[in-house]
Design a protein around this motif. Sequence first.
Motif, PDB file in Angstrom:
ATOM      1  N   VAL A  77       0.862  -1.192  -0.016  1.00 30.97           N
ATOM      2  CA  VAL A  77      -0.039  -0.034   0.013  1.00 30.97           C
ATOM      3  C   VAL A  77       0.766   1.271  -0.053  1.00 30.97           C
ATOM      4  O   VAL A  77       0.496   2.090  -0.697  1.00 30.97           O
ATOM      5  N   ILE A 114      -9.890  -4.797   7.258  1.00 35.74           N
ATOM      6  CA  ILE A 114      -8.753  -4.308   6.743  1.00 35.74           C
ATOM      7  C   ILE A 114      -7.439  -4.671   7.172  1.00 35.74           C
ATOM      8  O   ILE A 114      -7.232  -4.758   8.475  1.00 35.74           O
ATOM      9  N   GLN A 125      -3.718  -0.325   5.263  1.00 38.01           N
ATOM     10  CA  GLN A 125      -3.880   0.913   4.213  1.00 38.01           C
ATOM     11  C   GLN A 125      -2.948   2.129   4.230  1.00 38.01           C
ATOM     12  O   GLN A 125      -2.295   2.098   5.094  1.00 38.01           O
ATOM     13  N   LYS A 130     -14.623   2.341  10.120  1.00 32.22           N
ATOM     14  CA  LYS A 130     -13.726   1.159  10.193  1.00 32.22           C
ATOM     15  C   LYS A 130     -14.229  -0.057  10.530  1.00 32.22           C
ATOM     16  O   LYS A 130     -13.180  -0.951  10.316  1.00 32.22           O
ATOM     17  N   LYS A 182      -2.229   6.208   2.517  1.00 32.82           N
ATOM     18  CA  LYS A 182      -2.705   7.522   1.818  1.00 32.82           C
ATOM     19  C   LYS A 182      -1.775   8.592   1.633  1.00 32.82           C
ATOM     20  O   LYS A 182      -0.618   8.384   2.287  1.00 32.82           O
ATOM     21  N   ARG A 189     -13.911   7.949   7.771  1.00 30.52           N
ATOM     22  CA  ARG A 189     -14.025   6.961   7.274  1.00 30.52           C
ATOM     23  C   ARG A 189     -14.435   5.889   8.300  1.00 30.52           C
ATOM     24  O   ARG A 189     -13.842   5.828   9.626  1.00 30.52           O
ATOM     25  N   TRP A 214      -8.334  10.223   7.568  1.00 31.14           N
ATOM     26  CA  TRP A 214      -9.245   9.011   7.969  1.00 31.14           C
ATOM     27  C   TRP A 214     -10.385   9.199   8.767  1.00 31.14           C
ATOM     28  O   TRP A 214     -11.121   8.357   8.993  1.00 31.14           O
ATOM     29  N   ARG A 216      -8.087  -5.577   2.046  1.00 30.72           N
ATOM     30  CA  ARG A 216      -8.944  -6.312   2.673  1.00 30.72           C
ATOM     31  C   ARG A 216      -8.799  -7.885   2.568  1.00 30.72           C
ATOM     32  O   ARG A 216      -8.256  -8.304   1.500  1.00 30.72           O
ATOM     33  N   ILE A 264      -5.862   0.192  -0.172  1.00 32.70           N
ATOM     34  CA  ILE A 264      -6.441  -0.332   1.057  1.00 32.70           C
ATOM     35  C   ILE A 264      -6.490  -1.779   0.547  1.00 32.70           C
ATOM     36  O   ILE A 264      -7.030  -2.502  -0.428  1.00 32.70           O
TER      37      ILE A 264
END
Length: 620
Positions: free
Chosen positions: A227, A253, A256, A269, A258, A267, A264, A243, A241
């Motif tokens: 990632v 998950i 992840q 979870k 970014k 988002r 986040w 999974r 992400i």
Amino acid sequence: MTQAQQHKKELQEKLRTLNEINRKLIVCKTLEEVTTEALKQVRHHLNVQVASMFLFSKDGYIQRVGIDGVDKDNNSIDGKQWLPNEKYLPGESFSGKPVPPSDAELTYGEPHYSNELMEEYKYMINGQRYRDKLGQVKSGISVPLNGLNRTFGTLEVLNKQKDNKLIDFDNDDIYILMLVGTVLSSIVADFRRKEKLHIYHEMTQMLIKLESEKNNFVLQDVYRFVVNKLVASKTEYKVAIIRIFNKNKEFEIAEQAKTEDILWRYRKKDPVERENNIVAEVFNKNKPLKIENIEKEIDRFFNQEWIRESKLKSFICLPLSLGEKPVGTLSIYVGYKHKFSKSGIYFLENIAFLTAGIIAIDSYKNQLKQTQLELEHERLELEHERRKFTSISRSLSYNSVMKNFLHKYKNELIEFCEDLHQLSDESQNSNQQKRKIIQNRVNWIKNRVQEMKDAFQATNHNLDIVDINEISREVVRLFSSIKNRIEIEEDYDPTIPLIEIDGNRIKDVIYNLIDNAVEAINEKNKKDKYIKITTNIVMIDDIQYIQVIIEDSGTGIRNELKEKIFEQGYTSHPESGGTGIGLFVSREIISHYRGKLHFTSQVGKGTTFYMCLPLKRYQL
């Protein structure tokens, strides 16, 4: 010189210029280095005031990544200080004009130029800043940097100069800049291709590491690597992400990543369930799913508020799969309306495939390890039960053999007793008859002994995992009481492997050989009394043997007795209780295992016995 000759000369000069630029660019090692060199060469050969290079950012803008030029006072322009965040949307202003919108059907841009730049682009973004910095802005060329699938940036020049005056660009200038842009595009694409190959290489190394290491491999490190690489600065992706489908039938998950501008905070979870969502659809169909315009399909997403707040525009989800059954998914978000090219999807599919491969091998190794532990536990339990059974059966077998022997030969034993009475009665039978009776009974005893030996061999075979060195040490410890008068030296070969054999029987042989050595030394009056026990691996007749050597400094064996030493009933020290059975039984035991038991001896110096067991026959 004719006009044709003049034209040919000019063309040759331009080709030399292009060749020189190309040679200087292809030796660059990094994208930063090639950017700096390209702008330097363009300024020099086109004689312009400013040269700039723009590349697509993760937000869908073309952002300046390099600038080379001078201001109105002929001072070098520092790109880190002046307009450091200069960027334009595709098609926006003069600098963005060569770049088509990211969601356009035609993804390749076209060059643009103007010799009256401020007249033709009156609303040019940052136009006033450029005028203030350069003194004036008269002319410019901006050409697209076209890759395999789309335009990924531009190369731009402003204000052509000659004799300290601004002049117009001509067609040749446009052609040269276009050709330089083509070379630059190829080199930048090559850097990006190498970056992808580097990711493949790293993941392949992880596979190799997983195969070679037992305990130091951490699967979470793989997830983190994947990632982080996907959202690195040189990619177009903003969120990645991974999974994994867990035992609760949810998509949990695993990792992840970014870019810095993404939060986040909005988002959710919670794990995603296996129904009515994009991730579940990709997992169940085992096929990638791309959404190039999230706004039109926002209702399909679980984290709608977070997507809006993060200004994410495009999405693709791929199964982590080696074949029919995925183990999870890989989700990617882009910050602008992005057309996923075939090569881009192919790259992501390869990453997903390698990730699935690493997960599968790690899972297989963990299952194998667990199975091995379970099998080892079962083996130990079975071994415990076998030992209990063997112990009972050996005891029962001994009683059974003795009972069968007495039952079978009861009448013959009675006759044996009668023959003994006859032999003791001097009035009966001649000497010849007595010798005949004795010979018959000797033969009978030999036959019965062999029968009992065969019976005990059939019932007294208890295989075990044996360390020859360790059982030799155990036997030596039994003679600890003699160490104050006899030196015992031990030299064990640590490379000897474990073997599967009846350890108790081998221990009996070693004990008997050391016991005989002690007896031989006791008969000697010399002070240098020692026994040396050595283990090693030897080659005899092209066969490897585990060898135990028992060397003593005793009286030695006379030559005339050497052939009798293994005979049943022969003993060299009857006065100390010798039965004449020890070496006979020892050789029988070793012979049973296809081994060898032999010795060398010299009167007055000592004897050395060699016990050899075939290695491959009993090695685990």
